[in-house]
Every structure is written in C-alpha cells, then in structure tokens.
Enzyme design. Structure first.
Site, short mmCIF file in Angstrom:
data_model
loop_
_atom_site.label_atom_id
_atom_site.label_comp_id
_atom_site.label_asym_id
_atom_site.label_seq_id
_atom_site.Cartn_x
_atom_site.Cartn_y
_atom_site.Cartn_z
N GLU A 1 0.82 -1.22 0.00
CA GLU A 1 0.00 0.00 0.00
C GLU A 1 0.85 1.27 0.00
O GLU A 1 0.43 2.31 -0.48
CB GLU A 1 -0.97 0.01 1.18
N PHE A 6 -11.55 -8.32 13.30
CA PHE A 6 -10.43 -8.70 12.43
C PHE A 6 -10.07 -7.55 11.50
O PHE A 6 -10.93 -6.98 10.85
CB PHE A 6 -10.81 -9.95 11.62
N GLN A 7 -8.83 -7.19 11.46
CA GLN A 7 -8.29 -6.10 10.64
C GLN A 7 -8.99 -4.77 10.91
O GLN A 7 -9.20 -3.97 10.00
CB GLN A 7 -8.34 -6.45 9.15
N LYS A 16 -17.66 -1.82 5.53
CA LYS A 16 -18.07 -2.79 4.51
C LYS A 16 -19.60 -2.82 4.33
O LYS A 16 -20.09 -2.93 3.21
CB LYS A 16 -17.54 -4.17 4.90
N MET A 25 24.22 9.45 2.28
CA MET A 25 23.93 10.69 3.01
C MET A 25 24.18 10.51 4.51
O MET A 25 24.69 11.40 5.18
CB MET A 25 22.48 11.11 2.74
#
Ligand SMILES: Cc1cc2nc3c(=O)[nH]c(=O)nc-3n(C[C@H](O)[C@H](O)[C@H](O)COP(=O)(O)OP(=O)(O)OC[C@H]3O[C@@H](n4cnc5c(N)ncnc54)[C@H](O)[C@@H]3O)c2cc1C
Ligand SMILES: Cc1ncc(C[n+]2csc(CCOP(=O)(O)OP(=O)(O)O)c2C)c(N)n1
Length: 597
Positions: free
Chosen positions: A60, A122-123, A172, A491
């Site tokens: 993502e 869940f999630q 959902k 760097m």
C-alpha cells in the site's frame, strides 16, 4: 449493472457503485490499490467496469507514492484504495509524505462493518484516528446516502487551497447498502473551507513598492508555484524578465523557472549553490513565492537573511509568519497574485532604472565563479555527479520525467539535472521518504505511457519499495531505475563522517543484492556500468529498452555532496567542495574498525 445504468434507474445504487460513479464524475481514470476483505465490494465493482483502470501495486505504501507521482506529473488528484487495518496503516507514510509536499491525494479505505467498529474486529484499526494528523481532512462514512457527497467534498478539499491528502473510510456494510447517488453538481460545498485565492491589492502594491526600490533583490520560489499550475510558472518567468531579479528555488519548485534561464541561481538551501545562498543572505528584498521557509532553507534562523525586507505569497494562512516573520504577507494563489503583480509592475509610471542592480549582479557573478558544484573528475571510477550529468545530456531532448529516492543521489540530481519545465521532477522533499521514487515513477509512467520516466536512486533507498518492479512489469510500465550504487547509505555516511567523528555506524550496505539478477528475476532488464568510458553507451541502452530496467551504476563509494550548510549554521557558513576534509575521508573506519579507503 454499470454506474451509468444505475443513474438511469433513479440514482439508487449500492455504496460500492456510488464509489465508482463518484470517481468517474470526478474525472478519475486511474486508481492505485491493493485489495482485502473490507474493500471487496468495491473491488467487485471495479471488476465489472472498464472505464477506470486499477493499478495493482505490491504494497500500500507503493499505491500512495504512485498516486503522488501521478498527481504531481499531471496536476490531477491521485487516488489510492486500500483495505482496513494493515492496508490503512501501510498508507500512513505516503499520506504524511503528500501532506508535507502539498500533493492532492484521495485515499479510500475499507473499514470493518459499522456494527463491529470498536470490537477489536479482524483487521480493525482506527483509521480516522491514525490518519487525522497526516491528512488535510478525513471522514468515516456511516450513512450510504452521504457517501457520494463525502467523496465529492474529498476531491474538492484535496485539490483546493493548499493541496493535500484526504481519507474516506468506508465500512463494509456501507459498501453493500443501497442509497441515493448525488452527482457533484448537486453537492453543497462546505462553507467552512473556502480558501482565499485572490491576493489583497494593497499588499501587492506594498510589495511592488519594496521591489521597485530594491538594490539587492532575490526571488525565492517554491513548490507552491508548481502547485498553482503552468500559468503561474509562465507568470513567474514573466516577472523575472520584467524585474531582472535573480531567482532561486527550493527542491520542490525546480522547473517552474528554467535551469537554462539567465537569472537562474540554482537551488538554494542545505545543498544549494553558493550563489543562491549568498544572494539569500545578502539581499535587501526577498520575494518568497509559494515556499515555506523550511529549515533546510533557512539554516540557523537568527542568522537567516538578516538585512532583508521579506515578501511572502502563500495560499495557506498558517504558512505566513510561521518560521520567519515577513514584512508583507500576501494570502492567495500564486497564479492570481503574480497576475496582479505583473500587471501592476507593467503599469508603473516610472520603471526602476536597470543600472541600480548592476553591483548586485556583479556580486552574483563573483559567487557563480566559485563553481560550488565542482568535483574531481576521474577516468577510472564513475563520479556520481558525472553520472547525473551524462544522464541529463542523453535525456534532455526527450520527453523525460525524473523521480528520486532520498539521499545524496537526490541532491546530485537536483544540482546536476537541469529542469526546464514544471511537473517533470517528483521527489520527496518534506518527509524525505526513502522508497518514494520507484512507485512514484510507476505512477508517472501510467499517466504518461509514451514518456521516458527515470527514478534516480540510491542502493539503500531502492530496496525499500523494490517490490513495485513487479507492478511495473504487470502494467507494462517501462520505468528506468538508475541506481547510483556507492554501497553506502551515502547521506548518512556523509553526516557520520563530518559530524560524528567518522564512526560509520550501520551505514555500509553489506549483503547487497545483485541488481542485474534482481531485475531479471522480476522479468525486467538489468544493466551494470563500472567505467566512465562505458557510461554513455550503457545509458543509451537503458533508454532504448522498452521494458523496465534496473541500471546498477557503480560510483565512487565515498564521494560527498557539497556544498553543504551544516545543521544550525548560517547561509554564509556553507562548506564548499574544496574545503571538504579529504583527510577525514581517508581516515574513515567502519564499525569493525576497518579502513574504508
Ligand atoms: C536529504 C534532503 C535534503 C534536502 N535539502 C534541501 C536543500 O538543500 N534545498 C531545498 O530547497 N530543499 C531541500 N530539501 C527539501 C526540504 O526538506 C523541503 O521539502 C523543501 O525545501 C520545501 O520546499 P518549499 O518551501 O518549496 O515548500 P513546499 O513543501 O513545496 O510547500 C509549498 C508552499 O507553497 C504553498 N502553496 C501551495 N500551493 C500554493 C498555491 N497554489 N498558491 C500559493 N501558495 C501555495 C504551501 O502552502 C506551502 O507553504 C531536502 C530534502 C531532503 C530529503
Ligand atoms: C524511510 C527512511 N528511513 C531512513 C531515512 C534516513 N536516510 C536519509 S538518506 C539515507 C541513506 C540513503 O542511502 P541511499 O539510498 O543508498 O542513497 P545515497 O545517499 O547513498 O545516495 C537514510 C538512511 C529516510 N530518509 N527514510
């Protein structure tokens, strides 16, 4: 049934259909995303239509940076779609990145059903809570009848005023529920967010007065000019031509004024040119246009441009007087304010005499002669600066877009690649996100399929989002990854060398992958170059391949990026290349006490 059929049937649609229709009605053609349980109804809708193309990424974070690259290179809003829980938390880095760099993004996230919110489902995660500080605004939609209006408002907020990211979190059950779709035309915009875009004419006149009488003026332009659009960039060029003021820009503003322009001083700030920083330090009038006085620019605040009157044009009221107090703050869109400024300057009854800037241009010429980007060339080893110079020479006549990762290579790209136009340069400035460049290149290539898109990378940064090579292959995006491979987090190593007694703690990239084989493993083309004499032919080969390429450009391991204003120092205390500590380089040791050269 498609969204269009749905409109015909009285605007009654499921939440998922509403999402797709709202995207269509906001002009969206591409979205970058990754599926999961909480967004499956939306994915099901995506499956059943073909006017919006979904670009499947591999993480993502990649979706977010790809959407950022897409947005910056087109001037449109970038759109990403993620699932709940880890999908949303993986989106946090690009959201913060877009917030800091003023990039318009709409992130749609799935959420657990409303009945389960707060149950440790869940999630489940508190997406609006987690993303509140890293978005311009966010929403949790609990009523399907509000979904369309929220998405239209999300697009408006993302791109108006100071652009930025927004999140629309959609449970959902709302995606499954049926409700009424309202098109953007029927949408009542929130009165509480109406950015002021027209500058105050009194203030603009005050600015003109200061500019007219200036003897040592400088224009300091920034990302806001690019945000404002091509017309603003034209007006900036016109203002420079009319006033004959020298102009510098931040990292984020490169290309708004052409690098070949005669008044161009190069980038300013920590790794900016000597002439740009000295002009900022010694000027009597500073015209800051769409820049935000970032600490990489100002250095030590109490030594920043001590004797100048400062004018600041910015669309965000909170940006004006935030870090530096200014004498004239003009709130408005750069394009509108510059239009007024150019008109008022042209209408001046008596134009200021050009000779008054003679001494100032003399100072600039002396500073330029210092040649602050100089480096020691070599016939044996590829110097990283040389690699960028050759890349520039071989690509400048093409339709080229450049993205970068973060580190020395990013700064060398800013110093040595001459940008002539805006929206051609995509880099993570504010957050400095390693891993940005590859997915951003993917987003740019999706928007500009025929163009040459190159990610200038470091060997450490490229490993942060390397998985998106797979997305590039899947979507036939022939991006070129040009790695300046110095085997270090260069760097970090440079700072350790100069500021931490040469103790190179954990900045050596051990166990480096074979980038050529890695490219081949993804189905891309791998190229390697180790000698300056072979570089041009190898770059040409990279350009000619119509596939994604990873180019492993082996460069001098211990080259440093100069000039450099060490943290907390003033503009006139910058370290120049020939003041660099060769001895310090020679004495560098790694964590195991090994001599490095
Ligand atoms: C390793 C590293 C080194 C760096 N070194 C340097 C360096 O040497 N030099 C350098 O310049 N940067 C450097 N940076 C980048 C730096 O951190 C900042 O990101 C950058 O300086 C900010 O640029 P900006 O001021 O143009 O602001 P941006 O972040 O582009 O912000 C734009 C400003 O314009 C305003 N604005 C936006 N849209 C409009 C509009 N339409 N009209 C009016 N105003 C608008 C915004 O409100 C904001 O104030 C470095 C970054 C990294 C990662
Ligand atoms: C996600 C992230 N983690 C850590 C850093 C700190 N950091 C800045 S530059 C840098 C090293 C980059 O190394 P490399 O990609 O090899 O580029 P080089 O400097 O060698 O050109 C690191 C670790 C960062 N900017 N981003």
């Amino acid at each position: 049934m498609t969204g269009t059929d749905n409109q015909a049937s009285g605007n009654r649609m499921t939440g998922a259909e509403i999402v797709l229709q709202a995207l269509r009605d906001n002009g969206v053609e591409h979205i970058f995303g990754y599926p999961g349980g909480a967004v499956l109804p939306i994915y099901d809708e995506i499956f059943q239509q073909d006017d919006i193309q979904h670009i499947l990424v591999r993480h993502e974070q990649g979706a977010g940076h790809a959407a950022e690259g897409y947005a910056r290179s087109t001037g449109k809003v970038g759109v990403m779609l993620v699932t709940s829980g880890p999908g949303a938390t993986n989106a946090v880095t690009p959201l913060q990145d877009a917030l800091m760099d003023s990039i318009p993004l709409v992130c749609l996230s799935g959420q657990v059903p409303t009945t389960l919110i707060g149950s440790d489902a869940f999630q489940e995660c508190d997406t609006v809570g987690i993303t509140r500080p890293c978005t311009k605004h966010n929403w949790l939609v609990k009523d399907v009848n509000e979904l369309a209006a929220v998405i239209h408002e999300a697009f408006r907020i993302a791109q108006s005023g100071r652009p930025g990211p927004v999140v629309v979190d959609i449970p959902k059950d709302i995606q499954f529920a049926t409700g009424t779709y309202t098109p953007p035309e029927a949408h009542h915009v929130q009165k509480s967010y109406q950015p002021k875009i027209q500058g105050d004419l009194n203030k603009i006149n005050q600015a003109i007065e200061l500019m007219k009488n200036a003897r040592r003026p400088v224009i300091y332009s920034g990302g806001g000019v690019v945000n404002s659009g091509p017309e603003a960039c034209k007006l900036l060029r016109e203002l420079v031509e009319l006033t004959d003021f020298p102009i510098t820009s931040t990292l984020m503003g490169l290309g708004a004024y052409p690098a070949s322009g005669k008044n161009w001083l190069g980038m300013l700030g920590m790794h900016g040119s000597y002439e740009a920083n000295m002009a900022m330090h010694d000027c009597d009038v500073m015209v800051c246009i769409g820049a935000r006085f970032d600490d990489r620019i100002t250095g030590r605040l109490n030594a920043f441009s001590p004797n100048s009157k400062k004018i600041h044009i910015d669309i965000d009221p909170s940006s004006i007087n935030k870090n530096v107090r200014v004498d004239v703050g003009i709130l408005g869109d750069v394009g509108n304010v510059l239009e007024d400024m150019v008109r008022l300057w042209r209408a001046l009854p008596q134009k200021p005499a050009a000779e008054r800037l003679g001494d100032w241009w003399g100072d600039v010429a002396r500073w330029r002669a210092r040649n602050s980007f100089a480096y020691k060339p070599s016939d044996d080893v590829i110097m990283p600066q040389y690699a960028i110079q050759r890349l520039y020479e071989l690509t400048k006549h093409r339709d080229t877009y450049i993205t970068t990762e973060v580190g020395q290579h990013q700064m060398w790209a800013a110093q040595f690649y001459g940008f002539e136009q805006p929206n051609r340069w995509m880099t993570s400035g504010g957050l400095g996100t390693m891993g940005y460049g590859l997915p951003a290149a993917l987003g740019v290539q999706i928007a500009h399929p025929e163009s040459l898109v190159i990610d200038i990378a470091g060997d450490a940064s490229i490993q942060m989002c390397i998985q998106e090579m797979s997305a590039a292959i899947q979507h036939n995006a022939p991006i070129k990854i040009f790695i300046l491979n110095n085997q270090y987090m260069g760097m970090v190593r440079q700072w350790q060398q100069l500021l931490h007694g040469n103790r190179l703690s954990n900045s050596y990239t051990e166990a480096m992958p074979d980038f050529v084989k890695l490219a081949e493993a993804y189905g891309a083309v791998g190229l390697r170059c180790e000698k300056p004499g072979d570089l041009d032919a190898a770059i040409q080969e990279m350009i000619d391949v119509n596939k994604p390429v990873i180019f492993d450009c082996r460069v001098a391991n211990l080259a440093n990026c100069f000039p450099m204003i060490p943290s907390g120092k003033a503009h006139n205390e910058m370290l120049l290349p020939d003041e660099a500590t060769d001895e310090a380089v020679a004495n560098a040791i790694d964590a195991k006490g090994r001599q490095l050269v």
